[in-house]
Design a protein around this motif. Structure first.
Motif, short mmCIF file in Angstrom:
data_model
loop_
_atom_site.label_atom_id
_atom_site.label_comp_id
_atom_site.label_asym_id
_atom_site.label_seq_id
_atom_site.Cartn_x
_atom_site.Cartn_y
_atom_site.Cartn_z
N GLN A 138 46.03 -37.37 34.54
CA GLN A 138 44.69 -37.69 35.02
C GLN A 138 44.66 -39.05 35.69
O GLN A 138 45.50 -39.93 35.38
CB GLN A 138 43.71 -37.67 33.86
N ALA A 139 43.71 -39.24 36.56
CA ALA A 139 43.54 -40.55 37.20
C ALA A 139 43.38 -41.62 36.12
O ALA A 139 42.70 -41.42 35.12
CB ALA A 139 42.33 -40.52 38.12
N ILE A 176 46.19 -42.89 40.80
CA ILE A 176 45.03 -42.38 41.53
C ILE A 176 45.43 -41.08 42.23
O ILE A 176 46.63 -40.84 42.45
CB ILE A 176 44.52 -43.42 42.54
N PRO A 177 44.46 -40.24 42.59
CA PRO A 177 44.81 -38.97 43.24
C PRO A 177 45.68 -39.13 44.49
O PRO A 177 46.51 -38.26 44.78
CB PRO A 177 43.45 -38.36 43.56
N GLU A 178 45.50 -40.23 45.19
CA GLU A 178 46.29 -40.47 46.40
C GLU A 178 47.77 -40.70 46.11
O GLU A 178 48.59 -40.72 47.03
CB GLU A 178 45.73 -41.68 47.16
N ASP A 179 48.12 -40.88 44.86
CA ASP A 179 49.54 -41.01 44.48
C ASP A 179 50.22 -39.65 44.34
O ASP A 179 51.43 -39.59 44.13
CB ASP A 179 49.66 -41.77 43.15
N THR A 180 49.47 -38.57 44.44
CA THR A 180 50.04 -37.23 44.35
C THR A 180 51.07 -37.01 45.46
O THR A 180 50.75 -37.18 46.64
CB THR A 180 48.95 -36.17 44.42
N THR A 231 51.50 -35.15 40.16
CA THR A 231 50.16 -34.70 40.52
C THR A 231 49.14 -35.46 39.70
O THR A 231 49.21 -35.48 38.47
CB THR A 231 49.99 -33.19 40.27
N VAL A 232 48.22 -36.12 40.40
CA VAL A 232 47.19 -36.92 39.73
C VAL A 232 45.85 -36.24 39.96
O VAL A 232 45.42 -36.09 41.10
CB VAL A 232 47.17 -38.36 40.26
N SER A 233 45.22 -35.83 38.88
CA SER A 233 43.93 -35.16 39.00
C SER A 233 42.80 -36.17 38.86
O SER A 233 42.91 -37.16 38.13
CB SER A 233 43.80 -34.08 37.93
N SER A 234 41.70 -35.88 39.55
CA SER A 234 40.55 -36.80 39.51
C SER A 234 39.59 -36.45 38.38
O SER A 234 39.73 -35.44 37.72
CB SER A 234 39.82 -36.76 40.84
#
Length: 113
Positions: free
Chosen positions: A13-14, A86-90, A110-113
């Motif tokens: 998760q974020a 952060i999600p942008e790190d996915t 995978t980073v979920s928001s």
């Protein structure tokens, strides 16, 4: 032959953290500069962090203060500690031997928001 094997990716998760590892073989690891790169869907592969054989480090602006690259020459392993994700790190994260054309197969983060 040179082998680079990444591990440690996953779904988080974020705000969470992950530590990636890259185990190297077939090379004089202690003399090698190493780098972590990432490639997000539809984007070009980009440099995330680098560490020289002497331990000097450099980071992309987007990860400064959140990611830390380190190495253990006794284990022929380079690490990427990723905090406050952060999600942008996915992306798929790859390690690379210096500027050589030696890459691992990557590990998905995978980073979920």
């Amino acid at each position: 032959q040179v082998q680079l094997v990444e591990s440690g990716g996953g779904l988080v998760q974020a705000g969470g953290s992950l530590r990636l590892s890259c185990a190297a073989s077939g090379m004089l690891f202690r003399l090698a500069d190493m780098g972590w790169y990432r490639q997000a869907p539809g984007k070009q592969r980009e440099l995330v962090a680098r560490i020289t054989s002497g331990g000097n480090t450099a980071y992309a602006d987007s990860v400064k203060g959140r990611f830390t690259i380190s190495r253990d020459n006794g284990k022929n392993t380079v690490y990427l500690q990723m905090n406050n994700l952060i999600p942008e790190d996915t992306a798929v994260y790859y390690c690379r031997w210096g500027d050589m054309d030696y890459w691992g197969k990557g590990t998905l983060v995978t980073v979920s928001s």
